[in-house]
Every structure is written in structure tokens, then in C-alpha cells.
Scaffold this motif. Sequence first.
Motif, PDB file in Angstrom:
ATOM      1  N   PRO A 364     -48.199-105.450 101.001  1.00 18.96           N
ATOM      2  CA  PRO A 364     -47.578-105.192 102.202  1.00 18.96           C
ATOM      3  C   PRO A 364     -47.905-104.063 102.791  1.00 18.96           C
ATOM      4  N   THR A 365     -47.435-103.908 104.092  1.00 20.73           N
ATOM      5  CA  THR A 365     -47.459-102.548 104.680  1.00 20.73           C
ATOM      6  C   THR A 365     -46.932-101.638 104.042  1.00 20.73           C
ATOM      7  N   PRO A 366     -47.500-100.396 103.796  1.00 12.43           N
ATOM      8  CA  PRO A 366     -46.684 -99.273 102.870  1.00 12.43           C
ATOM      9  C   PRO A 366     -45.731 -98.840 103.627  1.00 12.43           C
ATOM     10  N   ARG A 394     -42.648 -82.230 105.035  1.00  8.15           N
ATOM     11  CA  ARG A 394     -40.948 -82.176 104.889  1.00  8.15           C
ATOM     12  C   ARG A 394     -40.242 -82.816 106.062  1.00  8.15           C
ATOM     13  N   ARG A 395     -40.916 -82.526 107.377  1.00  7.61           N
ATOM     14  CA  ARG A 395     -40.283 -83.045 108.402  1.00  7.61           C
ATOM     15  C   ARG A 395     -40.863 -84.375 108.987  1.00  7.61           C
ATOM     16  N   GLN A 396     -41.555 -85.124 108.058  1.00 11.45           N
ATOM     17  CA  GLN A 396     -41.816 -86.441 108.503  1.00 11.45           C
ATOM     18  C   GLN A 396     -41.015 -87.335 108.765  1.00 11.45           C
ATOM     19  N   THR A 397     -41.052 -88.285 109.909  1.00 10.29           N
ATOM     20  CA  THR A 397     -40.113 -89.177 109.938  1.00 10.29           C
ATOM     21  C   THR A 397     -40.137 -90.502 108.945  1.00 10.29           C
ATOM     22  N   MET A 398     -41.318 -90.370 108.231  1.00 12.16           N
ATOM     23  CA  MET A 398     -41.394 -91.191 107.123  1.00 12.16           C
ATOM     24  C   MET A 398     -41.694 -90.324 106.027  1.00 12.16           C
ATOM     25  N   ARG A 399     -40.844 -90.150 105.011  1.00 12.58           N
ATOM     26  CA  ARG A 399     -41.007 -88.998 104.038  1.00 12.58           C
ATOM     27  C   ARG A 399     -42.065 -89.463 103.049  1.00 12.58           C
ATOM     28  N   CYS A 460     -48.155 -83.779 112.417  1.00 15.19           N
ATOM     29  CA  CYS A 460     -47.211 -84.106 113.534  1.00 15.19           C
ATOM     30  C   CYS A 460     -45.828 -84.814 112.924  1.00 15.19           C
ATOM     31  N   PRO A 461     -44.839 -84.756 113.163  1.00 11.71           N
ATOM     32  CA  PRO A 461     -43.550 -85.554 112.558  1.00 11.71           C
ATOM     33  C   PRO A 461     -43.968 -87.041 112.345  1.00 11.71           C
ATOM     34  N   GLU A 462     -44.814 -87.550 113.180  1.00  8.35           N
ATOM     35  CA  GLU A 462     -44.722 -89.299 113.070  1.00  8.35           C
ATOM     36  C   GLU A 462     -46.110 -89.515 112.346  1.00  8.35           C
ATOM     37  N   TRP A 463     -46.852 -88.366 111.667  1.00 10.81           N
ATOM     38  CA  TRP A 463     -48.117 -88.716 111.078  1.00 10.81           C
ATOM     39  C   TRP A 463     -48.100 -89.506 110.140  1.00 10.81           C
ATOM     40  N   LEU A 464     -47.487 -89.763 109.244  1.00  7.60           N
ATOM     41  CA  LEU A 464     -47.452 -90.719 107.927  1.00  7.60           C
ATOM     42  C   LEU A 464     -46.845 -91.959 108.568  1.00  7.60           C
TER      43      LEU A 464
END
Length: 692
Positions: A364-366, A394-399, A460-464
Motif C-alpha cells: 500500500p501507500t507508505p 525532524r520537522r516533517q509533517t510525516m516523520r 520543506c515540512p511536507e516533503w515526505l
Amino acid sequence: MTKAGQPQSTSGTNVEVVSVVICSHLLARWDWLCAAIESVERQTIPVREIVVVIDGNRDLAKLATERLSATCTVLVRNECGGLSEARNTGLTAATTPFVAFFDDDALADERWLEHLMEPLVDPDVMGVGGHSLPIWDQGEPAWFPRELLWVVGCSYAGLPLEVGPVRNVFGGCAVYRRELFDLYGGFRSDFGRHRNDAAGCEETEFCLRASSRRPGGRFIYDPRAIIHHHVPANRATLGYVVKRSFADGRSKAGLAAHARGAARWQLATETTYARQYVARAFFAGLRSGARGDSAGLARSAVLAMSMLAAACGLTSGVASMVIGSSRRPGGLPPFREPGMQRGEGEPEAQSPAIDASPRLRQGPTPSGSDMSVVICAYTEDRWDDIVAAVESLRRQTMRPSEIVLVIDHNGSLFERAKRLPGIVAVENTGAQGASGSRNAGAAAATGSILAFLDDDATACPEWLEMLSGSYGGPEVAGVGGCIDPEWPSEAPAWFPEEFNWVVGCTFLGMRTTTGPVRNLIGANMSVRRDVWEGVGGFREGFGNVKTAGHSSWVGESRASTAEETEFCIRVSQAFPTLQWILEPRARVRHRVPSHRSTFRYFLSRSREEGLGKAVLVSAVGRESALVEEISYTTHTLPAGVARGVRGAIVDRDIDGLRRSGAILAGFSMAVAGFVQRGGRTLMGPRRKPAAH
């Protein structure tokens, strides 16, 4: 006549030792053709025969046969074979020891042939060329540089001012010893104008061939031998300048690849011309423009566009030969000199051995728990950048599930990295360089998705989150995003966005919407682990080998940043149903150090890119390695030059013209690197594949 076949004298002699061949293809030039013949008939030395060759035009052939046969030998070719074949046809009818070629849209001064024949009393002189002056049918455009008069078939600024030796003579204003063609063959039919195309170089190739076969022989240029060449209105346009320049570049690619002998001399004249005369005229035009002379500014712009078009043509010609195209006029067929057998074909470039046996998982989508981020570092000089890169993760919305920091052969940096909290520090004990480091990080990571971020980039925070959102199905091999440059203060005014790849960033010309691409950029990319395992990771013969303070290259590959391109192409070859996806919303910022903001670095990096592309061709195959690059050079770069020129002319933005000049310079350096490496490894003698 002497025993050697040279005329005893030229002025006032009654000995008819020269034939003049005139080739024609267009009925619209009938009046010009008749005037050209009359100018030859008025020469101060006698002409034994005028041979008129009509190439592939039945109406013109009928008219010429009816009206010219009484005074000329008229030969008709039913099919249009091009200028080279037409000239070769004329040679078959010439009965004299010297043959002159003359254009159907030119007028000769009365002493034209007399001056051409004078140097031929020396038996070492193989041919003599004259000087061609333009007759502008609708007036000379103020924007047309004299350095580009070759575009319209005339002598250009930069030619010798006195009688002397040259590499080659112009085909439409020259006389040759007939024996040269008997000994070394005629003009090559894959060079020269064909119908309405603008190709050339047939006389250059012949002169180089003759010079390589006859040591001590030479060609002479005599500026006193003058002809006047019509320039119709449709050739006094910017569009024709660009078209003719592109065609000349393509022809020069064939010349560099196929001309026999004198390897260093093949493009020496063009190199001197570009470095000295074009560059001098370009800056002179800029200075005139700064003083309010709009025509001077326009001439500089036209020079820049012409040189860029020639560079694009050169690359296109090299690419056609590398890919193996044999279409005419679009491609250059293999060399086949008169009297020679066609050589054995060269095997296609072989891709690295690929193990496509692993079955790819269809998960599935990771989520964040499935994604490992790998950062590769090699120098303590970037410590602050490394820390900033880690903090952005460390500031990612998806760690991410983990941050793997790979240290490339730097013990003190590794000890320092181990003290960073919340990261997995790994030493690269394998092959030094970007590819080896990425492989070491991927091997240590545990996630099903491997994401790569440069040590001098911040996400950027939304990168991952944006990367993971594009893994919507099993057909996705990997996802990458856009890379924005972070300049020391601001981008240099001369720096074109089309060349952002020079500083490792997304460039103008890449797609701007989510969708499939050929390859991703290593500073912002991710890949499924099973895909990475399926092809054995990044190829460790590509990419930078960097140490603190400098960078070098793996072995002799000098492949620059081609490791991710090679990896992506290899995956696509192993798993044809998979796609690489670009998600522009997944953005990172890439720091550009001050030394990479210089024009010197710009040129150096451009040349390295050309070297890398040549190596890439030999690694992954011809078509895959160049399909994107050909589109970039034939569409993106010309549009960039035109944009800069318009800005300079309309808005008086000198920086726009500087950006156009930078595009020209950078692309020329890339072409030089590609040709340098390609000429050695790709366009040399082709070997027959070994039997299995």
C-alpha cells in the motif's frame, strides 16, 4: 602545358585548361543562372566548357536543354540527389585538368578565374578559393553581423586579407585540380545542401580528405578572385540564420567524426573563429548597445543565437550518430568514401548486467514508519548544513522511520556525527563517492521506501508527506520533487534558470506538474527498497568522489552527477512497467556556495556534464541516455536565448543578453565535453560483436 599539368601562364593565354561547373535546382533562379553563365563567359582567360547540372527539376531541365545546349554542356539528374551529387555529376563531364565550381545565384568579376588560376602554377597547390560579396536583394539588414556572412554563402569577417593557405575553400567559388577527385573520390553525398535544407561542409570534408592523403599539398585563398552572391529576402531573416547555423553545426559533427586525418585541424578554424572574431564582435555590439546603438545590440543577439543554434546542431549531429540514425536530411549516414567498402557495424552500447529476477512487492501507500531518509556527507566544512538538513527532517509533517547519516571516508566527521541525537550514523567503507555512500545508507536503512536528501539541502515540512502520497500503486518505482536554489544573496543576474542543474537544482524546462519522468535528481528522490535491491543499487562507477576542499571523479568516468540518471534508466530497463514520478510539491532548498556562483564554475560544471553524458551513453545505451537532452537542447535552450534577446531589445535589459550569452557558453562547453569524450569512446572505429 607543363608535364605536371599546370598552365604555363594564366593572363592572356589561349590554352583552355579549366572547366566551370554550375549546379541548379530551382526554376525561380533561371534568370540568375543565365546571368551567372554570362559572367563566366566574360572571363579574361578562356574556359573550355561550362557544365550546367540540373538536379531534380524537370521544368528547369527542359528550359536549360532548349536554351543553353548550344553554349553549355547540360546534364540532367531526374532525381534530386543534393548539391554534392550534382557537383560529382558535373565532374564526370569535365575534360580539363582544372575544374572550377560556381553557384547559380552568383556573378563573377572578369578576372575571377585569372586570379584563381595564378597560384596553381605551384604543383603543391591543390585548389584555390576566392572572395564572395553579398548582393542583398532587399537591402542589407542593420542587425546582420558581418561575421555571419557565411550563413548566406559569402565571405565573412575573419578570413585572411591577403593571398595565403587555408584549411578549405568555399565550394561555390573555387577551382581544384581534377586529379584530386580521380585519386581521392568526389564530394560526399551525405554532406552538402539537399533540396531546401541548409546543410554544408562538403567542400571542407573534401579538402581535409585531400590534405590528409597528399602531405605537402595545400589550398590557397585569394581575396582578389571576387564573385557577387545574391541574398534573397527569405535568407535575410533571423529564422534562416538560426536554421543555417543549426545545419552547419550538424554538418560539423559529421565532419569531426568522419574526416580522415588531420584530427586536430578538423575544427580548428571554427574554434579560432568563435573565440576571436565572434567573441570580439559580440562584445563590440554590447558596447555599442550601451551607447544607444540598438543595431549593435541586435547584432550581438544574433551572434549569440547563431552560435547557440550551431552548438545545438553539433550536439544533435553527434547524438544522431551515437543513436545510429541514418535518415537524410535528419541524420548522418555512415561514412562510405568512393571506392571503399562499407565498414562493419558497431555493436549497440551494452547496458550493465541487470538481475531482474526479484519479484516486486505490491504494498500500500507508505506511511512515515515505512520511509527511511539517507543523507550522505563527506566534509566537516558542511557541518552546519548537515545539522540543518537533519533538523528539517525532524520537522516533517510525516516523520521518517529513521534518519541515516552516511559519512564518506572521513573518520573525524564520523565521530562527530555519532553524537547527533536521533540519527543512525554509518560509515561508508565501500567505494568512495556519492554512489557508494548512498548504497551504504540504503543497506543500513530498514524502511520499505528509501528517500535521499543532500547534506547541503533542507526539506520543506511536507516533503515526505508529498513523496509518500504519489506511491499510489505498484507501478511506481520512485518519487522525487523539486529543488530550489538557495543563493548566497541572490542569483547572479547573468545566470539562466535553464542551467539550474549546474548547481544541482530543478531547471527551467523540467515538467511542472505531477507525472512520469525519465529520471529523478539525487538531492530529492525516493525509491522503493525492492526496486533498489532488484537492480543492485547505484552504480559505483559514477558520481563525484569528494574530499574536503576538492572533488575528483571515479576512475576515468568523469560522470559528474549522472549516477541517479544511470540508476533510474537501469531500473526502467529492468522493469519496463514501472515509472518514476515527479511531485513538484515535494520541495527542498539546496544551498549554493559562493564559489558555485561564478562564471568559471558555470563553464567547468557544464563541460563536466557533457563528459558525463558521453559516459552515460556507453553505460545504458544510446537512445535512453539522450532522449531528454535532445529535447532540452532543441527547445528549451533556444527559447531561453530568444527570451533574453527579446528582453535586451524590447526592454533594454542587458542582463537578458548576458543570460543568452551564458546559455551559449554553457552549452558550448557541454558540447565540447561530450564531443571530447564521445569522440574517443563512442565515435571511433566500430568493432564487430564477439561470437557467443
